[in-house]
Write an enzyme that holds these catalytic residues in place. Sequence first.
Site, short mmCIF file in Angstrom:
data_model
loop_
_atom_site.label_atom_id
_atom_site.label_comp_id
_atom_site.label_asym_id
_atom_site.label_seq_id
_atom_site.Cartn_x
_atom_site.Cartn_y
_atom_site.Cartn_z
CB SER A 22 -0.77 0.16 1.12
OG SER A 22 0.20 -0.02 2.07
CG ASN A 145 -3.85 -4.27 13.77
OD1 ASN A 145 -2.74 -4.30 12.54
ND2 ASN A 145 -4.03 -5.00 14.40
CB THR A 190 -40.92 25.50 -6.34
OG1 THR A 190 -42.27 25.69 -6.99
CG2 THR A 190 -40.29 26.57 -5.20
CG HIS A 191 -42.41 21.85 -8.50
ND1 HIS A 191 -42.22 20.53 -8.34
CD2 HIS A 191 -42.63 22.68 -8.13
CE1 HIS A 191 -42.52 20.19 -7.36
NE2 HIS A 191 -43.32 21.66 -6.78
CB SER A 312 -16.66 23.34 -28.38
OG SER A 312 -16.42 22.59 -30.09
CE LYS A 318 -21.49 24.55 -26.64
NZ LYS A 318 -22.01 23.17 -26.78
CG ASN A 320 -18.86 23.84 -23.28
OD1 ASN A 320 -19.48 24.28 -23.97
ND2 ASN A 320 -17.33 23.51 -24.04
CD GLU A 325 -20.86 20.80 -18.52
OE1 GLU A 325 -21.79 20.96 -19.41
OE2 GLU A 325 -19.54 21.46 -19.06
CE1 TYR A 352 -6.06 -3.08 9.63
CE2 TYR A 352 -5.20 -5.31 9.15
CZ TYR A 352 -4.79 -4.41 8.66
OH TYR A 352 -4.36 -3.98 8.07
CE LYS A 360 -3.80 2.93 5.13
NZ LYS A 360 -4.97 2.18 5.64
N1 ARG Z 1 -0.35 -0.94 6.17
C1 ARG Z 1 -2.40 -1.80 6.94
C2 ARG Z 1 -3.39 -0.72 6.68
O1 ARG Z 1 -3.02 0.04 6.11
C3 ARG Z 1 -1.29 -1.06 8.25
C4 ARG Z 1 -1.98 -2.31 8.98
C5 ARG Z 1 -1.53 -3.65 8.86
N2 ARG Z 1 -1.43 -4.85 10.21
C6 ARG Z 1 -1.50 -5.94 9.83
N3 ARG Z 1 -1.51 -6.25 10.57
N4 ARG Z 1 -0.96 -6.53 8.30
O2 ARG Z 1 -4.05 -1.25 7.28
#
Ligand code: ARG
Length: 491
Positions: A22, A145, A190-191, A312, A318, A320, A325, A352, A360
């Site tokens: 990640s 965690n 309204t509407h 455009s 145009k 826009n 939008e 967890y 994230k």
């Molecule tokens: N990268 C993990 C997350 O965002 C961190 C926690 C990882 N914990 C674990 N027991 N593998 O959730």
Amino acid sequence: MPLWSGRFEGTMSDAMRGLNTSLAVDIRLLPYDLQVNRVWAQELQRIGVLAKQECEAIDKGLSIIAEEWRTIPARGGPEAGLWGGGASRRLGEGVSPSRGSRPAQGATPEGDCAMDEDVHSLVERRLTECCGPAGAKIHTGRSRNDQVMTDLRLYLKDVITQLRHSVRGCVAAVCDHADRHTKTIMPGYTHLQQAQPIALAHYLLSLAASLKEDDGRLADALARLDACPLGSGAIAGSAYPIDRERVAKALGFARATTNSIAAVSMRDECLEVASACSILMTHLSRYAEDFILWSTREFGFVTFADAVTTGSSMMPQKKNPDAMELIRGKTARVIGQMQTLFTLVKGLPLAYARDLQEDKPALFDLLDQTALCLAVFTEAIAGASFHADRMRAALDANLYATELADYLVKKGLPFREAHGIVGTLVRTALETRCNLRDLPLTELKKASPLFSENVMTCFDPAAALARRNLIGGTGPESVAQQLTTCRAWLR
Ligand code: ARG
């Protein structure tokens, strides 16, 4: 080497590594992770796990990592901003972890970095590389965690503060226009049908009122998430005599969380912030929709500056309203990310589970999009010209039907009867292809003997507004009051 390699004989497959990492996403938590490590090291020293020199070595190591981070702005350092960091820009682009985080210099072989699962692993590895055995002690009594939730809450505290600042900027831009248009009268719909005359300032202040509530929701979320999860460990709490209140205070939190299981399991702060952003975006989206309509040749109520419009590729004439939008479109994305978060936690067993790592990308993306949209929306509003003449010209005489009914009520007729009488007059007007104002007094008198000469005052839009000076109404005094309140709120 992953942090947990001890009990494993074989190595992770490439495909699994891609799924597992990640780093490209959570690298933006790095400054917060360093902060958390610094405070954790101090606490470990306080309880005797780290010697003074070890704590100092860790402190120095963290500074080195911070410097490495600072010198790679293009990769997500602070210069790139919380919103536009390199890592965030690559969100969802399938970037290999090795490119996501490798510092510019330093003993950081590409291969090592590719083994870092996440930002916490990266920091611990670099720390151990920088200060040896002391670095190897930093994870005593904690888990990723509780660490990730602490990082995330610190990050959210910063981001919410920035968002609230932007909301204020938008309210200020809205107030400036409202100030200029307290006397501009437009049809209220309204509407999507003309309903009653209103002041443009009143309409604009409805946006300010909504944004103020958005700010309130963000403030509420901020107050609730201002509790420090560190010390919750993996699930059961730390086995070391950590003073959690002290740790919380050192990190700038108002307090420590009260239950270790809840602290590592829940993503309530993410859901709350996502909800607040979704509601905020929904507001922007609705006003965007109105402004798109208003910018058409048919309405001609507003013109946007070139800075927030596009042309455009085919039709040279145009211009826009793309900003509006796109904001309307981004709202779908933000709401979608909010749904991702709810779906992620719905039915997830406590405590967890790794699914939670997916919080994230969704959270960061919706925060980025909301911040971007708010900035552009504010710019668009600030540079827009509202056309009072077009608004006045659009006022349909039938817009005063309610005023006519009220006129009869003032002369003693029950409202329902008055409504019926004016209704038949509207029909007569439609049949004779004119509007209410063009009906001769004799025609009005036929419908009700209560009509007399002074009925023409009903067709004065300013008079219609002036009758609505109660709290929250479109009357000039009410609008002035709303503006004053709004300005006071901004200060
Ligand atoms: N990268 C993990 C997350 O965002 C961190 C926690 C990882 N914990 C674990 N027991 N593998 O959730």
